[in-house]
Structures are given as C-alpha cells and as structure tokens.
Design an enzyme around this catalytic site. Structure first.
Site, PDB file in Angstrom:
ATOM      1  N   ASP A 240       0.802  -1.225   0.000  1.00  0.00           N
ATOM      2  CA  ASP A 240       0.000   0.000   0.000  1.00  0.00           C
ATOM      3  C   ASP A 240       0.833   1.271   0.000  1.00  0.00           C
ATOM      4  O   ASP A 240       0.290   2.362  -0.227  1.00  0.00           O
ATOM      5  CB  ASP A 240      -0.957   0.015   1.200  1.00  0.00           C
ATOM      6  N   ARG A 271      -3.411  -0.280  -9.811  1.00  0.00           N
ATOM      7  CA  ARG A 271      -2.507   0.773  -9.351  1.00  0.00           C
ATOM      8  C   ARG A 271      -1.203   0.835 -10.137  1.00  0.00           C
ATOM      9  O   ARG A 271      -0.601   1.904 -10.270  1.00  0.00           O
ATOM     10  CB  ARG A 271      -2.224   0.602  -7.852  1.00  0.00           C
TER      11      ARG A 271
END
Length: 357
Positions: A240, A271
């Site tokens: 993350d 992402r």
C-alpha cells in the site's frame, strides 16, 4: 464497515471499501439467521472475491454470486459453520486470510488454516493474530499452518488503536521533499508496531528522513539529501505504500525499482497501470510488469498536470506531497474520504496552498 455490522438483512452497500467487502463476507456467512445482499461500487463488482468465497463454502457457508461468477454482489445466508479445516493460496491479499481468522474464534471448532505456497503478507497475518491474542484467543502460526482456538466469550477489554502507518506515508513523502531541517510530528504511533507499513521508518532513511519515537508519537526530520540515486525495494509485505514511494522518488529526481506488487492490479484500480499513466504525465519514464514498477530519474517535472485518481484514495494522497515541487490539479480529490477525509485540510495546516476548483 460499522453500518454493515449493524444489519441482519437486506442490502449492505460498502461502496469502494475492499476491506469491508472481505471481512463482512466472512462475518455474514458465519452468522446464523442473517441474510444479506453484500454489494459495492461498480469497481468493487470488478474486484475478485472467489478465493474467499470458495474457502467459506468449504467450511459450509451458503453464498451465491448474483452477477458474474467470482465477483460481488453476493447473496449470503448466515449459518453455523461446522467444519474447521481450510486451505488458501499463500500469495493472495492478506485480507482474505484475516477475514477467516477474525471469524475463527466464533466457529464451533475454531479454525485450522493451511497457506499453500510462499506467504507474501506475513506482517498483516501476524497483526491479526496478535490482536486476537490481546482479547484472549489462542493462536499458533507455524510454517504454513495457522490455528485459532474457539472462544465462546470475550472479556471486556480496552484496547488503544494505533494510527494508520499507510496514512503516515504521505507525511514521510512531504518530509522527504522538504528542505533539510524540516520536522513533522504525528500522533499515536508505536515503535514496535504490528503494522507492516511501519517499514516506512527504515525505507525513508534513504531519502534523508529520520524517525524518532516519543510518548506514542513520531517525529519525522529531514536531515540530509537523499543518500541513494536509485532505490530498490521489495514491497511484498507493504504494497500500500508503493504509490507514495514512487511519487517521492519522482519529486526527488531519483529512480526506483519496486517489486512484490502483484496485488496492486486488483486494488481500487489497477494501481500499477494508474501509476504509469499519472507519473508519465509529469514526464517520467515508467515501466511496469505483473508485479513491479521501474521509475527512471526525471529532474524537470512538466507543469499544469491534471492527476486522475481512478476512485482510489491512495492515488490522490500519494500525489498530494508533490505540490512541494510542482503545481497541479487533482481530479475527484474527495476520494480521500474513504480512509482520510481530513487529508487536504491537514495539508493546509502544514502550509500547503489547496484550492477547490
């Protein structure tokens, strides 16, 4: 998550919250008499849930897919789960594993969980087990096998919830992009944190940022220029913070190769692809594959960039600190409300000029 836990029937819509989708799937499946439709945003209905559903079904759960096989929304009829042995691939998101561990004490015979293959999210698994142990649940984690004993009741307990290290990453980025001598203090962080993202304190020393701990708070100090011109790091245990680190490197004009990112394509957005596109808008050359990102050094940032956020809170917050190096626009900036609704006002507190358009 809180609203979902309060419902026993009808539709539970968790919007973009992937953690709530995983945890509530396991929760409702194990709750006798509860019958819900668990759904979320359009993007949430594109994020896979099959691994968890398959595991819960093997324990006896009654779960049906209402649209595409393997994806939300789900029709869940809660029941007592009699079985106690299950296996999961070891390289999946830790949230599938934690979802099972969190319901394990309430199962009649507890849980025996085998992880097949190389485990990639050990800190998150250990964090979940440690929190269970804090409320009196007996657990073991040996090799690839985890056991959780059944627990009929939990004594009243007061726990202090540590602040989120993923959110701290944006302030590490700010400190790294500031001049030497800059300081930022953040409250309620522990030196021996259970959170995998606390590796930030180690990683950001490469960018000249030192971390000191005092009275459950941390002080970030920019002490020197970056001590590397190219960062190599395996983020298998802390994916993350990949976006934050990549943007920090862009702002500092240094390169990086970040590996262990195989879970990023199934997050709020892909992402890896999103980073390649948005970093590229500033003029950066970025290469990606299924599990890594390589950023080449870029000293002159293109002006007047408009950053897209893809319904992903971390895309918005990761790019925020870059305002120390260039003016730009963030589209759908309120996406930060998912995890950090005061993010932009906190940047104003630090002296950032933030204007709504």
């Amino acid at each position: 998550m809180q609203k979902g836990l309060g419902k026993s029937e009808g539709t539970v819509d968790i919007h973009h919250a992937g953690t709530a989708m995983r945890f509530l799937t396991a929760y409702f499946a194990s709750q006798e008499g509860k019958h819900v439709t668990l759904t979320g945003s359009e993007r949430m209905q594109e994020r896979p849930i099959q691994v968890l559903v398959k595991a819960l079904r093997s324990l006896g759960a009654d779960i049906e897919y209402l649209k595409e096989e393997g994806y939300p929304p789900l029709n869940i009829k809660g029941k007592t789960l009699e079985k106690s042995t299950v296996s999961l691939p070891a390289n999946i998101s830790s949230q599938y594993i934690s979802a099972l561990l969190l319901i394990a004490p309430s199962l009649k015979n507890g849980l025996k969980l085998e992880l097949v293959g190389k485990i990639t999210s050990v800190p998150y698994i250990k964090m979940t087990l440690a929190l269970l142990e804090q409320i009196g649940v007996e657990t073991t984690f040996e090799g690839n096998k985890i056991t959780v004993a059944p627990q009929k009741a939990v004594a009243d307990t007061t726990l202090v919830v540590e602040s989120d290290w993923s959110s701290a990453s944006y302030f590490y980025s700010i400190a790294a992009l500031c001049e030497a001598g800059s300081e930022i203090q953040l409250a309620s962080y522990k030196k021996n944190s259970l959170q995998g993202d606390s590796i930030l304190a180690e990683i950001y020393t490469s960018f000249g940022v030192e971390t000191s701990f005092s009275n459950n708070s941390i002080m970030l100090r920019k002490t020197t220029a970056p001590i590397v011109d190219h960062l190599e790091y395996d983020l298998s245990n802390a994916p993350d913070i990949a976006q934050t680190i990549a943007v920090t490197c862009l702002g500092l004009g240094i390169g990086c190769h970040l590996a262990g990112l195989h879970t990023l394509p199934i997050k709020e957005t892909d992402r890896l692809a999103a980073l390649q596109t948005e970093l590229g808008k500033f003029g950066a050359k970025v290469e990606i594959d299924a599990e890594s990102l390589t950023l080449h050094p870029q000293n002159n940032l293109k002006p007047e960039v408009s950053v897209d956020t893809y319904n992903d809170h971390r895309m918005a917050m990761a790019f925020g600190p870059l305002a120390l190096k260039a003016d730009f626009t963030v589209n759908d900036a309120e996406v930060v409300s998912k995890s950090y609704p005061d993010f932009w006002s906190d940047l104003k507190t630090l002296g950032f000029l933030v204007q709504e358009l």
